[in-house]
Design a protein around this motif. Structure first.
Motif, PDB file in Angstrom:
ATOM      1  N   ARG A  91      -5.142  -2.796   3.789  1.00  0.00           N
ATOM      2  CA  ARG A  91      -3.755  -3.007   4.218  1.00  0.00           C
ATOM      3  C   ARG A  91      -2.845  -3.196   3.009  1.00  0.00           C
ATOM      4  O   ARG A  91      -1.735  -2.666   2.962  1.00  0.00           O
ATOM      5  N   LEU A  92      -3.331  -3.959   2.050  1.00  0.00           N
ATOM      6  CA  LEU A  92      -2.534  -4.202   0.852  1.00  0.00           C
ATOM      7  C   LEU A  92      -2.383  -2.930   0.041  1.00  0.00           C
ATOM      8  O   LEU A  92      -1.280  -2.600  -0.428  1.00  0.00           O
ATOM      9  N   ALA A  93      -3.460  -2.185  -0.127  1.00  0.00           N
ATOM     10  CA  ALA A  93      -3.411  -0.950  -0.907  1.00  0.00           C
ATOM     11  C   ALA A  93      -2.491   0.075  -0.277  1.00  0.00           C
ATOM     12  O   ALA A  93      -1.868   0.882  -0.975  1.00  0.00           O
ATOM     13  N   ALA A  94      -2.375   0.053   1.066  1.00  0.00           N
ATOM     14  CA  ALA A  94      -1.530   1.019   1.764  1.00  0.00           C
ATOM     15  C   ALA A  94      -0.053   0.827   1.431  1.00  0.00           C
ATOM     16  O   ALA A  94       0.760   1.730   1.658  1.00  0.00           O
ATOM     17  N   MET A  95       0.316  -0.339   0.892  1.00  0.00           N
ATOM     18  CA  MET A  95       1.711  -0.591   0.528  1.00  0.00           C
ATOM     19  C   MET A  95       2.104   0.082  -0.778  1.00  0.00           C
ATOM     20  O   MET A  95       3.285   0.166  -1.110  1.00  0.00           O
ATOM     21  N   ILE A  96       1.110   0.535  -1.530  1.00  0.00           N
ATOM     22  CA  ILE A  96       1.370   1.157  -2.824  1.00  0.00           C
ATOM     23  C   ILE A  96       1.123   2.651  -2.720  1.00  0.00           C
ATOM     24  O   ILE A  96       0.069   3.088  -2.271  1.00  0.00           O
ATOM     25  N   ALA A 152       2.234  -8.548  -6.946  1.00  0.00           N
ATOM     26  CA  ALA A 152       1.288  -8.546  -8.065  1.00  0.00           C
ATOM     27  C   ALA A 152       0.542  -7.221  -8.137  1.00  0.00           C
ATOM     28  O   ALA A 152       0.326  -6.672  -9.223  1.00  0.00           O
ATOM     29  N   LEU A 153       0.151  -6.686  -6.987  1.00  0.00           N
ATOM     30  CA  LEU A 153      -0.567  -5.408  -6.965  1.00  0.00           C
ATOM     31  C   LEU A 153       0.314  -4.288  -7.500  1.00  0.00           C
ATOM     32  O   LEU A 153      -0.139  -3.457  -8.297  1.00  0.00           O
ATOM     33  N   SER A 154       1.567  -4.253  -7.075  1.00  0.00           N
ATOM     34  CA  SER A 154       2.494  -3.223  -7.548  1.00  0.00           C
ATOM     35  C   SER A 154       2.659  -3.298  -9.055  1.00  0.00           C
ATOM     36  O   SER A 154       2.666  -2.281  -9.756  1.00  0.00           O
ATOM     37  N   TRP A 155       2.782  -4.516  -9.578  1.00  0.00           N
ATOM     38  CA  TRP A 155       2.949  -4.690 -11.030  1.00  0.00           C
ATOM     39  C   TRP A 155       1.700  -4.201 -11.770  1.00  0.00           C
ATOM     40  O   TRP A 155       1.801  -3.489 -12.768  1.00  0.00           O
TER      41      TRP A 155
END
Length: 289
Positions: A28-33, A279-282
């Motif tokens: 789910r988190l990875a899908a945002m990037i 944080a993931l995006s950065w």
């Protein structure tokens, strides 16, 4: 004392029980990037447009973009961006201090670091990169994402409050992501970065802290104790320690930033009370640069 095979197996089975939830959260988190291949920021074989540049000696008539050149008195070449899969190594601190969470509704630092690492791996793998835990083969593809998820979910906590990545596991020309709270003696960071600079390894230091560690909310009589029990401090006036603690925290971050910059690395920090997507995006962006 060394754990027996039965103890290790029991720990692994307990940890693997959290595997489905970890994978779902990371997906789910990875899908945002938005995934994409990482260009090397230079001209070369590739599919993506990089830049127009004035034609020079050695450029053939076939390489000139005549449509762009028709708009000026200069002939231009349309460069493409070289794209090569880069090997990315991940290291997540397994120190017992990473098991801290200041409230029941917060993730531990370890949980958040593992989530960020796995989600980052998923995004990179979708972009065609090779990813692996430090010391393990870096591979590409969906199967590698499943393999990483299992390896991360079954990590065994270190015996002490902190640990450090073995510098002998670094390999030339890889990218490395280090996730830790960096609250213990940071001397190992200098050794790691010195070794990395010597063999062409670039990377990121990401500090992960709990909100309590960011603001030091305690006051009155407080017994501070590390999760391993190795460190204890009985304070009668915890509030009186706040200013000195925050000054030390800022000094530590400034030191980490300077060490990283000097080695051509990046330094960032993340609070578990904040959404992990930022944080993931950065992390993804600094690896792409």
């Amino acid at each position: 004392m060394t754990a027996s095979p039965a103890d290790l197996r029991a720990r692994a089975q307990t940890a693997s029980g959290h595997l489905p939830a970890l994978i779902l959260s990371a997906e789910r988190l990875a899908a945002m990037i938005a995934p994409g291949a990482h260009g090397l920021r230079r001209g070369g074989p590739g599919e993506d447009f990089w830049q127009y540049r004035p034609a020079g000696p050695g450029d053939t008539a076939r390489s000139i973009d005549w449509r762009r050149s028709a708009r000026s008195d200069t002939q231009f070449v349309r460069d493409r961006e070289a794209q090569t899969a880069q090997a990315v190594g991940l290291w997540i601190s397994a120190g017992q201090g990473m098991g801290y969470a200041g409230a029941a509704d917060r993730p531990t630092k370890s949980d958040r670091a593992q989530l960020l690492a796995l989600a980052l791996a998923m995004v990179l793998l979708r972009g065609g990169e090779k990813v692996g835990l430090l010391g393990q083969p870096a591979r590409a593809g969906r199967v590698q994402a499943d393999r990483l998820a299992e390896q991360i979910a079954t990590m065994v906590a270190a015996r002490g409050d902190a640990d450090a990545p073995p510098v002998d596991l670094l390999r030339p020309n890889q990218r490395l992501v280090i996730l830790s709270d960096f609250l213990d003696d940071p001397a190992w960071v200098q050794g790691l970065l010195s070794r990395a600079a010597g063999i062409g390894v670039k990377g990121v230091l990401m500090q992960v802290l709990d909100p309590d560690e960011e603001v030091f909310p305690w006051s009155g009589a407080v017994l501070f104790r590390s999760l391993s029990g190795a460190i204890r401090h009985d304070s009668r006036d915890a509030g009186g320690l706040r200013e000195a603690y925050l000054a030390r925290l800022f000094e530590r971050r400034d030191w980490l930033r300077r060490q990283a910059t000097g080695a051509g690395w990046q330094f960032g920090h993340h609070c578990t009370g904040h959404p992990p997507a930022t944080a993931l995006s950065w992390l993804y962006q600094v690896l792409a640069d």
